[in-house]
Scaffold this active site. Structure first.
Site, PDB file in Angstrom:
ATOM      1  N   TYR A  10      33.865  -0.255  34.405  1.00 53.51           N
ATOM      2  CA  TYR A  10      32.812  -0.847  33.571  1.00 53.51           C
ATOM      3  C   TYR A  10      31.434  -0.471  34.106  1.00 53.51           C
ATOM      4  O   TYR A  10      30.544  -0.069  33.346  1.00 53.51           O
ATOM      5  CB  TYR A  10      32.972  -2.376  33.547  1.00 53.51           C
ATOM      6  CG  TYR A  10      34.136  -2.830  32.711  1.00 53.51           C
ATOM      7  CD1 TYR A  10      33.952  -3.258  31.410  1.00 53.51           C
ATOM      8  CD2 TYR A  10      35.438  -2.822  33.228  1.00 53.51           C
ATOM      9  CE1 TYR A  10      35.020  -3.676  30.632  1.00 53.51           C
ATOM     10  CE2 TYR A  10      36.507  -3.232  32.461  1.00 53.51           C
ATOM     11  CZ  TYR A  10      36.297  -3.656  31.163  1.00 53.51           C
ATOM     12  OH  TYR A  10      37.369  -4.059  30.390  1.00 53.51           O
ATOM     13  N   ASP A  44      41.244   0.662  24.164  1.00 52.35           N
ATOM     14  CA  ASP A  44      40.397   0.115  25.217  1.00 52.35           C
ATOM     15  C   ASP A  44      39.722   1.281  25.950  1.00 52.35           C
ATOM     16  O   ASP A  44      39.174   2.168  25.306  1.00 52.35           O
ATOM     17  CB  ASP A  44      41.224  -0.778  26.148  1.00 52.35           C
ATOM     18  CG  ASP A  44      40.390  -1.637  27.083  1.00 52.35           C
ATOM     19  OD1 ASP A  44      39.948  -2.716  26.665  1.00 52.35           O
ATOM     20  OD2 ASP A  44      40.186  -1.209  28.240  1.00 52.35           O
ATOM     21  N   HIS A  60      45.412  -6.372  21.011  1.00 60.73           N
ATOM     22  CA  HIS A  60      44.740  -5.404  21.875  1.00 60.73           C
ATOM     23  C   HIS A  60      45.725  -4.553  22.674  1.00 60.73           C
ATOM     24  O   HIS A  60      45.460  -3.387  22.959  1.00 60.73           O
ATOM     25  CB  HIS A  60      43.813  -6.162  22.824  1.00 60.73           C
ATOM     26  CG  HIS A  60      42.935  -5.282  23.649  1.00 60.73           C
ATOM     27  ND1 HIS A  60      41.971  -4.473  23.101  1.00 60.73           N
ATOM     28  CD2 HIS A  60      42.865  -5.082  24.997  1.00 60.73           C
ATOM     29  CE1 HIS A  60      41.345  -3.814  24.065  1.00 60.73           C
ATOM     30  NE2 HIS A  60      41.862  -4.162  25.222  1.00 60.73           N
TER      31      HIS A  60
END
Length: 376
Positions: free
Chosen positions: A303, A179, A354
């Site tokens: 982000y 990630d 994930h």
């Protein structure tokens, strides 16, 4: 004095836990979804059950004890307090390894895998595979400081990790991440030798500009399309408006829990029920850490800060990659090799998603060992 490292345990005050319980009691619930699945988001019945457990049965102090067993410490780097866990191996020839988490993760992801990596002898493994394990929290996550100005991109975080490892006495080390941890570790790989010996990823970004030459790569591109169509809403919001989403998640523990619980359902490699893979306690450990630290907005800013500006680095040190089957992105060996010509390890474990270290710690630990084994 600026390089001092001090113990910094997890010790949230009782009133903070009392406030959490009171907020859970006062939850204003939405009406039920109009479907019988997760297609509109986290179902009401599942959220009520999870939050009832959170209110009446969950024990955060047990999580604190597990975290505090791994030497939680703080040091000040580049104007920011950096918090980390540190598990030194008992093996004299152990190699240093820094593991970097992502969103919506934390160092809690690695609590099961870290002891396997640090002391393989105690878990039936080869002591020659041992690592000194360092688990930093990203800026704006956990107990690491929240940046008050822009500029904490992946390169800056990577440089901070190099400094952190140096302060711990590790002038050379391995690095691993998935990630956002992939992006940081990619930047560490770009820094390369002599500090960074090699890197390993359990995530590889797939883009719609990639060309498919076989059925496996076609599946990878289809997975990307499915993600964009059905799972990327959180990403768009946090890229565009992390502050806006932060108000609701910082004020409502149920909102924070629902935001993450949906990801556990979508992104873990489970057989129909995420709670059969990760227990409610495990999920709530991570959710509660975000809640108690008030990091909904500060963690989402990664982000806004980095997603649109991320540029892969040229890496000359050895690269390892493990393609877990339940991962968000599915990357072929060819795609990874094109991006990382120094690829020396590629494997496709039979299970895991994930949150690979959290979901399948034994498999994850063996993938990390295999990637770095010949490079010691």
């Amino acid at each position: 004095m600026t390089e001092i490292i001090q113990p910094h345990p997890f010790a949230f005050p009782d009133p903070a836990l009392g406030d959490l319980r009171e907020r859970l009691d006062r939850t204003r619930w939405p009406d039920r979804e109009t479907v019988d699945d997760w297609s509109q988001g986290t179902p009401l019945e599942r959220m009520r059950a999870l939050c009832d457990y959170w209110r009446h049965a969950y024990d955060w102090r047990a999580a604190e004890a597990r975290l505090n067993a791994l030497n939680p410490s703080m040091t000040h780097i580049d104007g920011l307090d950096v918090h980390f866990l540190h598990l030194r191996s008992p093996e004299p020839d152990a190699m240093p390894l820094v593991l970097t988490h992502g969103w919506p993760g934390s160092v809690i992801e690695f609590l099961k895998a870290a002891p396997l990596l640090a002391d393989p002898r105690a878990h039936g493994g080869d002591p020659g595979d041992a690592f000194h394990v360092v688990l930093p929290s990203l800026p704006g996550f956990g107990l690491t400081g929240k940046p008050t100005r822009t500029g904490w991109d992946m390169d800056r975080i990577a440089r901070a990790w190099v400094e952190l490892m140096r302060r711990l006495g590790y002038d050379q080390f391995f690095a691993q991440g998935g990630d956002w941890g992939h992006a940081v570790t990619d930047a560490l790989g770009g820094i390369g030798a002599p500090a960074v010996r090699a890197v390993h990823f359990n995530y590889f970004p797939v883009f719609d500009t990639m060309r498919a030459v076989d059925a496996e790569e076609e599946r990878g591109l289809q997975r990307l399309k499915d993600f964009a169509a059905n799972e990327a809403g959180y990403q768009i919001e946090q890229i565009q408006s992390p502050q806006t989403i932060g108000y609701g998640l910082t004020d409502s523990p149920v909102g924070q829990a629902a935001w993450f619980y949906e990801k556990y359902e979508q992104w873990t490699d489970h057989d129909g029920d995420p709670e059969k893979l990760l227990s409610r306690d495990e999920m709530l450990d991570n959710i509660t850490l975000y809640w108690l630290t008030g990091t909904a907005a500060s963690s989402a800013r990664i982000y806004w800060e980095s997603f649109r500006s991320f540029t892969p680095h040229r890496i000359e040190v050895p690269v390892g990659f493990s393609q877990f089957p339940g991962e968000i992105a599915l990357a072929s060996r060819r795609w990874v090799k094109e991006r990382y010509p120094t690829l020396n390890h590629y494997n496709k474990p039979v299970k895991g998603g994930h949150f690979a270290a959290w979901e399948q710690p034994e498999i994850f630990a063996e993938e990390v060992r295999a990637s770095f084994r010949a490079l010691r």
